[in-house]
Design an enzyme around this catalytic site. Sequence first.
Site, PDB file in Angstrom:
ATOM      1  N   ILE A  12      -9.524   0.513 -11.552  1.00 58.33           N
ATOM      2  CA  ILE A  12     -10.526   1.456 -11.046  1.00 58.33           C
ATOM      3  C   ILE A  12     -11.183   2.198 -12.200  1.00 58.33           C
ATOM      4  O   ILE A  12     -12.408   2.352 -12.252  1.00 58.33           O
ATOM      5  CB  ILE A  12      -9.892   2.450 -10.053  1.00 58.33           C
ATOM      6  CG1 ILE A  12      -9.275   1.708  -8.862  1.00 58.33           C
ATOM      7  CG2 ILE A  12     -10.931   3.449  -9.555  1.00 58.33           C
ATOM      8  CD1 ILE A  12      -8.482   2.602  -7.923  1.00 58.33           C
ATOM      9  N   ASP A  31      -5.566   6.109 -22.208  1.00 55.70           N
ATOM     10  CA  ASP A  31      -4.726   5.265 -21.363  1.00 55.70           C
ATOM     11  C   ASP A  31      -3.516   4.823 -22.188  1.00 55.70           C
ATOM     12  O   ASP A  31      -3.669   4.472 -23.358  1.00 55.70           O
ATOM     13  CB  ASP A  31      -5.516   4.045 -20.886  1.00 55.70           C
ATOM     14  CG  ASP A  31      -4.904   3.364 -19.680  1.00 55.70           C
ATOM     15  OD1 ASP A  31      -3.725   2.952 -19.771  1.00 55.70           O
ATOM     16  OD2 ASP A  31      -5.595   3.228 -18.651  1.00 55.70           O
ATOM     17  N   SER A 117      -5.711  10.730  -3.222  1.00 59.13           N
ATOM     18  CA  SER A 117      -5.350   9.617  -2.348  1.00 59.13           C
ATOM     19  C   SER A 117      -5.330  10.055  -0.895  1.00 59.13           C
ATOM     20  O   SER A 117      -4.974  11.193  -0.574  1.00 59.13           O
ATOM     21  CB  SER A 117      -3.968   9.085  -2.728  1.00 59.13           C
ATOM     22  OG  SER A 117      -3.516   8.129  -1.796  1.00 59.13           O
ATOM     23  N   TYR A 141       4.827   9.456  -3.708  1.00 60.20           N
ATOM     24  CA  TYR A 141       3.491   9.278  -4.290  1.00 60.20           C
ATOM     25  C   TYR A 141       2.479  10.216  -3.622  1.00 60.20           C
ATOM     26  O   TYR A 141       1.744  10.942  -4.292  1.00 60.20           O
ATOM     27  CB  TYR A 141       3.031   7.825  -4.143  1.00 60.20           C
ATOM     28  CG  TYR A 141       1.565   7.654  -4.452  1.00 60.20           C
ATOM     29  CD1 TYR A 141       1.093   7.768  -5.758  1.00 60.20           C
ATOM     30  CD2 TYR A 141       0.646   7.387  -3.440  1.00 60.20           C
ATOM     31  CE1 TYR A 141      -0.260   7.628  -6.046  1.00 60.20           C
ATOM     32  CE2 TYR A 141      -0.699   7.232  -3.718  1.00 60.20           C
ATOM     33  CZ  TYR A 141      -1.148   7.360  -5.025  1.00 60.20           C
ATOM     34  OH  TYR A 141      -2.486   7.229  -5.298  1.00 60.20           O
ATOM     35  N   LYS A 145       0.436  13.496  -5.318  1.00 63.49           N
ATOM     36  CA  LYS A 145      -1.016  13.667  -5.323  1.00 63.49           C
ATOM     37  C   LYS A 145      -1.412  15.006  -4.700  1.00 63.49           C
ATOM     38  O   LYS A 145      -2.329  15.693  -5.178  1.00 63.49           O
ATOM     39  CB  LYS A 145      -1.689  12.518  -4.578  1.00 63.49           C
ATOM     40  CG  LYS A 145      -1.758  11.234  -5.367  1.00 63.49           C
ATOM     41  CD  LYS A 145      -2.662  11.382  -6.583  1.00 63.49           C
ATOM     42  CE  LYS A 145      -2.896  10.076  -7.293  1.00 63.49           C
ATOM     43  NZ  LYS A 145      -3.808  10.213  -8.453  1.00 63.49           N
ATOM     44  N   ASN A 175      -7.155   2.009  -0.075  1.00 62.35           N
ATOM     45  CA  ASN A 175      -7.130   0.687  -0.702  1.00 62.35           C
ATOM     46  C   ASN A 175      -8.466   0.345  -1.345  1.00 62.35           C
ATOM     47  O   ASN A 175      -9.469   0.175  -0.654  1.00 62.35           O
ATOM     48  CB  ASN A 175      -6.770  -0.384   0.327  1.00 62.35           C
ATOM     49  CG  ASN A 175      -5.313  -0.311   0.731  1.00 62.35           C
ATOM     50  OD1 ASN A 175      -4.461   0.068  -0.068  1.00 62.35           O
ATOM     51  ND2 ASN A 175      -5.020  -0.652   1.964  1.00 62.35           N
ATOM     52  N   LEU A 192      -2.490  -5.456  -2.035  1.00 60.14           N
ATOM     53  CA  LEU A 192      -2.630  -6.612  -1.156  1.00 60.14           C
ATOM     54  C   LEU A 192      -3.513  -7.711  -1.746  1.00 60.14           C
ATOM     55  O   LEU A 192      -3.124  -8.892  -1.769  1.00 60.14           O
ATOM     56  CB  LEU A 192      -3.201  -6.162   0.196  1.00 60.14           C
ATOM     57  CG  LEU A 192      -3.450  -7.278   1.216  1.00 60.14           C
ATOM     58  CD1 LEU A 192      -2.142  -7.988   1.566  1.00 60.14           C
ATOM     59  CD2 LEU A 192      -4.110  -6.718   2.464  1.00 60.14           C
ATOM     60  N   ILE A 208       2.700 -10.993   4.879  1.00 61.44           N
ATOM     61  CA  ILE A 208       2.357  -9.713   5.497  1.00 61.44           C
ATOM     62  C   ILE A 208       3.638  -8.892   5.577  1.00 61.44           C
ATOM     63  O   ILE A 208       4.650  -9.365   6.108  1.00 61.44           O
ATOM     64  CB  ILE A 208       1.758  -9.907   6.902  1.00 61.44           C
ATOM     65  CG1 ILE A 208       0.384 -10.565   6.815  1.00 61.44           C
ATOM     66  CG2 ILE A 208       1.657  -8.573   7.639  1.00 61.44           C
ATOM     67  CD1 ILE A 208      -0.238 -10.877   8.179  1.00 61.44           C
ATOM     68  N   ARG A 284       7.378  -2.346   4.144  1.00 60.94           N
ATOM     69  CA  ARG A 284       7.677  -1.618   2.917  1.00 60.94           C
ATOM     70  C   ARG A 284       7.940  -0.159   3.277  1.00 60.94           C
ATOM     71  O   ARG A 284       7.211   0.416   4.100  1.00 60.94           O
ATOM     72  CB  ARG A 284       6.500  -1.698   1.939  1.00 60.94           C
ATOM     73  CG  ARG A 284       6.198  -3.081   1.440  1.00 60.94           C
ATOM     74  CD  ARG A 284       5.084  -3.075   0.419  1.00 60.94           C
ATOM     75  NE  ARG A 284       3.868  -2.469   0.930  1.00 60.94           N
ATOM     76  CZ  ARG A 284       2.724  -2.409   0.257  1.00 60.94           C
ATOM     77  NH1 ARG A 284       2.654  -2.902  -0.972  1.00 60.94           N
ATOM     78  NH2 ARG A 284       1.654  -1.841   0.783  1.00 60.94           N
ATOM     79  N   GLY A 286       7.718   3.767   3.367  1.00 65.91           N
ATOM     80  CA  GLY A 286       6.660   4.707   3.001  1.00 65.91           C
ATOM     81  C   GLY A 286       5.277   4.304   3.456  1.00 65.91           C
ATOM     82  O   GLY A 286       4.312   5.016   3.198  1.00 65.91           O
TER      83      GLY A 286
END
Length: 325
Positions: A12, A31, A117, A141, A145, A175, A192, A208, A284, A286
């Site tokens: 991003i 970075d 997020s 996470y 944020k 996403n 994904l 999936i 998964r 969370g």
Amino acid sequence: MTWLVTGGAGYIGAHIVRALDGAGLTPVVVDDLSSGHAGFVPEGVPFVRGSILDRDLVERALRDHEVEGVIHLAGFKYAGVSVQRPLHTYAQNVEGTRALLEAMQSADVANLVFSSSAAVYGTPDVPLVTEDLPKRPASPYGESKLIGEWLIRDQAIATAASEHALRYTALRYFNVVGSGDPTVYDTSPHNLFPLVFEALIEGRTPRINGDDYDTPDGTNVRDYVHVADIAAAHVAAAQRLLTGQPIEPAYNLGSQNGLSVREIMDAMARVTGIDFTPEIAPRRPGDPDRIVATGELAARDLDWKNRYTVDEMVRSGWEARQAAR
């Protein structure tokens, strides 16, 4: 007018760097390459390799390049993994943001766009998420944020009467997919799109994670937004801060509709021409059932809109990944 992009060698961040340059704003990248790639930073863009946890390094970068604002993306972004690694997540996302704010204050840099997020909302019980919805993160996470947003808000309050009062906004999204440059693609081992792309390239069947969510087809539903649209919104927010226009403390960069994982899989088969039936794996930890946000405030202030169809999102991402082979 120079802007520092933390995490600017990431998927991003690299798109935001290009969008800044295209808008006539000079980008500088910090970075640590823990998940980014030096090759994603365009030639001629100053690149400082190091962590935002290194306050002195960040302050030097701000001063040396006469930075006027920061777009803050650097952090650990994997919601599912954060459940197993909460301490690491908090160190990178909370302590990192605190150190950045301290460096900014020391260097008299007072403009900040925070890449937040939609995970701050947890599992909303409304059809569309608005910015004022209660925040109930479902993972470390998301919690990190939200704490980052609090830190920035509190610093803005603390500096409000000073010569360099902090002005900021937080952009919340979920996403991010596709590619706006054939040399930059998503390399995350958890997202994904790259997971499906890698499976198809290697001749494996994509998976999936869970088909028993409380959604129409049993797979979780998310906002999927094109990375070029996300980059444009960050630049629009930066420009709004520079010109002193009113700005909201937070904006959702939402699709209004959302797509299920199964719908994404169907688009993958259409666009790539590779027919497959995805395997079903366990959920998964969370991962909420559904997060779809409205983008009305961002449309009003940041010219936010979805400019890509799901097939265009898949095609741009697939072509960029193929070009890297």
